[in-house]
Design an enzyme around this catalytic site. Structure first.
Site, short mmCIF file in Angstrom:
data_model
loop_
_atom_site.label_atom_id
_atom_site.label_comp_id
_atom_site.label_asym_id
_atom_site.label_seq_id
_atom_site.Cartn_x
_atom_site.Cartn_y
_atom_site.Cartn_z
CB ILE A 1 -5.24 -1.95 0.87
CG1 ILE A 1 -6.13 -0.70 0.87
CG2 ILE A 1 -4.38 -2.03 2.12
CD1 ILE A 1 -5.39 0.63 0.84
CE LYS A 2 2.74 -4.97 -3.25
NZ LYS A 2 3.95 -4.38 -3.81
CB VAL A 3 -2.65 -6.87 3.17
CG1 VAL A 3 -2.67 -7.38 4.60
CG2 VAL A 3 -3.69 -5.78 2.96
CB THR B 1 4.01 1.76 -4.47
OG1 THR B 1 2.95 1.65 -3.50
CG2 THR B 1 3.55 2.62 -5.63
CB VAL C 1 -1.06 2.30 -1.36
CG1 VAL C 1 -0.33 3.12 -0.31
CG2 VAL C 1 -1.32 3.11 -2.61
#
Ligand code: G3P
Length: 214
Positions: free
Chosen positions: A82-84, A27, A56
């Site tokens: 975790i998307k960074v 996402t 996310v």
């Protein structure tokens, strides 16, 4: 190659799971905004539909604020990744999360150097955006090939998620390169199956079948 759906739409995700070919979800803030519903409950629901990784994205700018968001999202379910974003702060976030065994997907990758630094910081995944490179007359898949070669040169275990896929050819090229993951919009998933000869063949078989006397 694993197939992730690049959507936050619950109906699309349920359909994808019914087809039996979906391994995860990515996402981003734009995809979440499209759904017009509360963020945390939406992510919780997605993690119950999809047993595989669910990316996310953090939206804060400082290292401490991104880490706080990451911890909140990671606590939603074990399969949250975790998307960074790739920048100096993002690298520090990835290093910290990796030391806490929280998986990361470093996003908005547009160069080999960005991908290499993300991998060195401990990223689980990097996401080169092939469609957006093609949009400005670059060659997105060439970037994926180069990242794969460089990761191979040094035995880096960070996996490549080919992102910003716009059509079936991107998907096939990703598989030929040997990318670990292609994340695709739902429309591309249905396009992957379409072939006029399959449709014509089915039509002819069914017509002939009507002539069979029972
Ligand atoms: O999830 C990130 C990426 O796939 C975005 O795609 O089509 O907005 O460039 P697009």
């Amino acid at each position: 190659m694993k197939i992730f759906l690049d959507t936050a739409n619950v109906a699309e995700l349920r359909k994808g799971m019914d087809y039996g070919v979906i391994d995860g979800v990515t996402t981003n803030p734009s995809l979440i905004a499209r759904e017009k519903c509360e963020f945390i409950p939406l992510i919780r629901e997605i993690t119950t539909i999809i047993p595989g990784p669910v990316s996310v994205e953090v939206t804060a700018s400082s290292v401490s604020a991104m880490i706080a968001q990451a911890e909140e999202y990671a606590a939603i379910a074990d399969n949250v990744v975790i998307k960074v974003p790739i920048n100096l702060e993002g690298l520090q976030v990835v290093k910290t999360l990796s030391s806490r065994s929280i998986k990361t997907n470093v996003t908005l990758i547009f160069s080999v150097s960005q991908a290499l630094l993300a991998a060195k910081a401990g990223a689980t995944y990097v996401s080169p955006f092939v469609g957006r490179i093609d949009d400005i007359s670059g060659d997105g898949m060439e970037l994926v090939e180069d990242i794969a070669m460089v990761f191979g040169n040094y035995g880096l275990t960070t996996e490549i998620i080919v992102a910003s896929i716009r059509h079936p050819l991107h998907f096939v090229q990703a598989a030929k390169i040997g990318a670990a993951v292609a994340t695709i919009p739902f429309t591309t998933l249905t396009q992957l199956l379409h072939h006029p000869l399959t449709a014509n063949g089915m039509e002819r078989f069914l017509k002939d079948w009507e002539k069979v006397k029972s």
